[in-house]
Design a protein around this motif. Structure first.
Motif, PDB file in Angstrom:
ATOM      1  N   ASN A 164      13.666  25.207 -18.956  1.00  0.00           N
ATOM      2  CA  ASN A 164      13.685  23.976 -19.747  1.00  0.00           C
ATOM      3  C   ASN A 164      14.396  22.870 -18.980  1.00  0.00           C
ATOM      4  O   ASN A 164      15.115  23.147 -18.022  1.00  0.00           O
ATOM      5  CB  ASN A 164      14.421  24.214 -21.079  1.00  0.00           C
ATOM      6  N   ASN A 165      14.208  21.637 -19.461  1.00  0.00           N
ATOM      7  CA  ASN A 165      14.904  20.499 -18.873  1.00  0.00           C
ATOM      8  C   ASN A 165      14.727  20.481 -17.347  1.00  0.00           C
ATOM      9  O   ASN A 165      15.699  20.345 -16.608  1.00  0.00           O
ATOM     10  CB  ASN A 165      16.384  20.525 -19.263  1.00  0.00           C
ATOM     11  N   ILE A 166      13.495  20.650 -16.890  1.00  0.00           N
ATOM     12  CA  ILE A 166      13.205  20.706 -15.452  1.00  0.00           C
ATOM     13  C   ILE A 166      13.349  19.303 -14.851  1.00  0.00           C
ATOM     14  O   ILE A 166      12.751  18.350 -15.341  1.00  0.00           O
ATOM     15  CB  ILE A 166      11.794  21.262 -15.195  1.00  0.00           C
ATOM     16  N   GLN A 167      14.160  19.214 -13.817  1.00  0.00           N
ATOM     17  CA  GLN A 167      14.362  17.955 -13.096  1.00  0.00           C
ATOM     18  C   GLN A 167      13.900  18.162 -11.664  1.00  0.00           C
ATOM     19  O   GLN A 167      14.394  19.065 -10.984  1.00  0.00           O
ATOM     20  CB  GLN A 167      15.834  17.565 -13.121  1.00  0.00           C
ATOM     21  N   ILE A 168      12.975  17.325 -11.229  1.00  0.00           N
ATOM     22  CA  ILE A 168      12.393  17.465  -9.886  1.00  0.00           C
ATOM     23  C   ILE A 168      12.765  16.249  -9.052  1.00  0.00           C
ATOM     24  O   ILE A 168      12.659  15.110  -9.517  1.00  0.00           O
ATOM     25  CB  ILE A 168      10.858  17.613  -9.972  1.00  0.00           C
ATOM     26  N   HIS A 169      13.189  16.510  -7.829  1.00  0.00           N
ATOM     27  CA  HIS A 169      13.564  15.453  -6.888  1.00  0.00           C
ATOM     28  C   HIS A 169      12.760  15.680  -5.603  1.00  0.00           C
ATOM     29  O   HIS A 169      12.770  16.795  -5.067  1.00  0.00           O
ATOM     30  CB  HIS A 169      15.065  15.508  -6.586  1.00  0.00           C
ATOM     31  N   ILE A 170      12.096  14.637  -5.136  1.00  0.00           N
ATOM     32  CA  ILE A 170      11.230  14.760  -3.954  1.00  0.00           C
ATOM     33  C   ILE A 170      11.661  13.755  -2.906  1.00  0.00           C
ATOM     34  O   ILE A 170      11.856  12.578  -3.207  1.00  0.00           O
ATOM     35  CB  ILE A 170       9.749  14.521  -4.325  1.00  0.00           C
ATOM     36  N   GLU A 171      11.809  14.244  -1.685  1.00  0.00           N
ATOM     37  CA  GLU A 171      12.067  13.381  -0.533  1.00  0.00           C
ATOM     38  C   GLU A 171      11.164  13.835   0.595  1.00  0.00           C
ATOM     39  O   GLU A 171      11.411  14.875   1.209  1.00  0.00           O
ATOM     40  CB  GLU A 171      13.537  13.454  -0.113  1.00  0.00           C
ATOM     41  N   LEU A 195       0.830  -1.199   0.000  1.00  0.00           N
ATOM     42  CA  LEU A 195       0.000   0.000   0.000  1.00  0.00           C
ATOM     43  C   LEU A 195       0.864   1.248   0.000  1.00  0.00           C
ATOM     44  O   LEU A 195       0.566   2.221  -0.698  1.00  0.00           O
ATOM     45  CB  LEU A 195      -0.931   0.014   1.213  1.00  0.00           C
ATOM     46  N   MET A 196       1.934   1.240   0.793  1.00  0.00           N
ATOM     47  CA  MET A 196       2.819   2.398   0.852  1.00  0.00           C
ATOM     48  C   MET A 196       3.474   2.628  -0.509  1.00  0.00           C
ATOM     49  O   MET A 196       3.575   3.758  -0.970  1.00  0.00           O
ATOM     50  CB  MET A 196       3.877   2.220   1.941  1.00  0.00           C
ATOM     51  N   LEU A 197       3.920   1.551  -1.166  1.00  0.00           N
ATOM     52  CA  LEU A 197       4.538   1.702  -2.478  1.00  0.00           C
ATOM     53  C   LEU A 197       3.538   2.228  -3.496  1.00  0.00           C
ATOM     54  O   LEU A 197       3.852   3.095  -4.288  1.00  0.00           O
ATOM     55  CB  LEU A 197       5.128   0.371  -2.940  1.00  0.00           C
ATOM     56  N   ASN A 198       2.313   1.693  -3.457  1.00  0.00           N
ATOM     57  CA  ASN A 198       1.287   2.191  -4.373  1.00  0.00           C
ATOM     58  C   ASN A 198       0.998   3.656  -4.110  1.00  0.00           C
ATOM     59  O   ASN A 198       0.839   4.442  -5.042  1.00  0.00           O
ATOM     60  CB  ASN A 198      -0.009   1.375  -4.240  1.00  0.00           C
ATOM     61  N   PHE A 199       0.925   4.055  -2.845  1.00  0.00           N
ATOM     62  CA  PHE A 199       0.670   5.454  -2.519  1.00  0.00           C
ATOM     63  C   PHE A 199       1.814   6.326  -3.031  1.00  0.00           C
ATOM     64  O   PHE A 199       1.596   7.373  -3.612  1.00  0.00           O
ATOM     65  CB  PHE A 199       0.499   5.644  -1.006  1.00  0.00           C
ATOM     66  N   ALA A 200       3.040   5.857  -2.837  1.00  0.00           N
ATOM     67  CA  ALA A 200       4.198   6.640  -3.286  1.00  0.00           C
ATOM     68  C   ALA A 200       4.167   6.819  -4.801  1.00  0.00           C
ATOM     69  O   ALA A 200       4.471   7.885  -5.309  1.00  0.00           O
ATOM     70  CB  ALA A 200       5.494   5.963  -2.842  1.00  0.00           C
ATOM     71  N   GLY A 251       3.781  10.620  -5.990  1.00  0.00           N
ATOM     72  CA  GLY A 251       4.958  11.199  -6.622  1.00  0.00           C
ATOM     73  C   GLY A 251       4.650  12.011  -7.868  1.00  0.00           C
ATOM     74  O   GLY A 251       4.981  13.187  -7.943  1.00  0.00           O
ATOM     75  N   PRO A 252       3.992  11.405  -8.869  1.00  0.00           N
ATOM     76  CA  PRO A 252       3.684  12.171 -10.078  1.00  0.00           C
ATOM     77  C   PRO A 252       2.754  13.358  -9.806  1.00  0.00           C
ATOM     78  O   PRO A 252       2.891  14.401 -10.441  1.00  0.00           O
ATOM     79  CB  PRO A 252       3.001  11.143 -10.988  1.00  0.00           C
ATOM     80  N   LEU A 253       1.840  13.223  -8.866  1.00  0.00           N
ATOM     81  CA  LEU A 253       0.949  14.330  -8.536  1.00  0.00           C
ATOM     82  C   LEU A 253       1.757  15.484  -7.943  1.00  0.00           C
ATOM     83  O   LEU A 253       1.569  16.639  -8.324  1.00  0.00           O
ATOM     84  CB  LEU A 253      -0.131  13.874  -7.556  1.00  0.00           C
ATOM     85  N   ASP A 254       2.665  15.163  -7.021  1.00  0.00           N
ATOM     86  CA  ASP A 254       3.516  16.200  -6.434  1.00  0.00           C
ATOM     87  C   ASP A 254       4.403  16.831  -7.495  1.00  0.00           C
ATOM     88  O   ASP A 254       4.587  18.046  -7.520  1.00  0.00           O
ATOM     89  CB  ASP A 254       4.376  15.625  -5.310  1.00  0.00           C
ATOM     90  N   GLU A 255       4.955  16.012  -8.391  1.00  0.00           N
ATOM     91  CA  GLU A 255       5.790  16.547  -9.463  1.00  0.00           C
ATOM     92  C   GLU A 255       4.999  17.507 -10.338  1.00  0.00           C
ATOM     93  O   GLU A 255       5.482  18.575 -10.711  1.00  0.00           O
ATOM     94  CB  GLU A 255       6.338  15.398 -10.321  1.00  0.00           C
ATOM     95  N   SER A 256       3.777  17.146 -10.643  1.00  0.00           N
ATOM     96  CA  SER A 256       2.916  17.999 -11.460  1.00  0.00           C
ATOM     97  C   SER A 256       2.628  19.323 -10.756  1.00  0.00           C
ATOM     98  O   SER A 256       2.656  20.392 -11.385  1.00  0.00           O
ATOM     99  CB  SER A 256       1.607  17.267 -11.759  1.00  0.00           C
ATOM    100  N   LYS A 257       2.377  19.260  -9.463  1.00  0.00           N
ATOM    101  CA  LYS A 257       2.121  20.489  -8.697  1.00  0.00           C
ATOM    102  C   LYS A 257       3.351  21.392  -8.695  1.00  0.00           C
ATOM    103  O   LYS A 257       3.234  22.605  -8.849  1.00  0.00           O
ATOM    104  CB  LYS A 257       1.715  20.145  -7.265  1.00  0.00           C
ATOM    105  N   ILE A 258       4.519  20.812  -8.533  1.00  0.00           N
ATOM    106  CA  ILE A 258       5.751  21.599  -8.523  1.00  0.00           C
ATOM    107  C   ILE A 258       5.995  22.217  -9.901  1.00  0.00           C
ATOM    108  O   ILE A 258       6.352  23.391 -10.007  1.00  0.00           O
ATOM    109  CB  ILE A 258       6.941  20.741  -8.037  1.00  0.00           C
TER     110      ILE A 258
END
Length: 151
Positions: free
Chosen positions: A90-97, A10-15, A19-26
């Protein structure tokens, strides 16, 4: 053991979903900030930057201390000082922890200064640091550096 693996699953599925939702928001925040710079509009900064004591924002050797300084003495005055400003991330790279993220981008900035009709065309790099505050991503620091485009 099955419960443990189910929880991990469940935790992996949530992550994977979060993740992509947070990346999209950023990315949306970065696009909004780009619009704000180009249009001398402080609203995206007030909405997406976390205003805290000690906040500092760097740009090509200069700095603004605090959000009000950034908006009132840098972003908004450029609207009147420039004929136009074109900014591209351009070339936006996002890292989330967890509740911390950073984004790196290549930048292109072009404009024309009203005072002397000088045109500029620069390339460089941008870094944004983000923190999740009350469930929303906020920029806590930014740093850009650019130089004249190499021809």
């Amino acid at each position: 053991m099955k419960i443990y693996f189910a929880v991990i699953g469940l935790m992996l599925n949530f992550a994977l979903v979060a993740g992509p939702l947070d990346e999209s928001k950023i990315k949306n925040i970065i696009n909004s900030v780009e619009f704000g710079w180009e249009n001398g509009d402080g609203i995206p900064f007030k909405e997406h930057f976390f205003d805290f004591e000690g906040a500092r924002y760097f740009e090509s050797g200069g700095q603004n201390v605090g959000l009000a300084d950034l908006v009132e003495n840098h972003v908004e005055p450029e609207k009147d000082a420039l004929y136009f400003l074109e900014l591209n991330f351009n070339n936006i790279q996002i890292h989330i922890e967890n509740d911390f993220a950073w984004a790196l981008a290549d930048t292109e900035v072009k404009g024309k200064v009203k005072r002397n009709d000088r045109e500029f065309d620069k390339t460089g790099y941008q870094t944004f640091l983000f923190k999740k505050v009350e469930g929303k991503w906020k920029v806590i620091h930014s740093h850009s550096s650019s130089r004249d485009r190499r021809r």
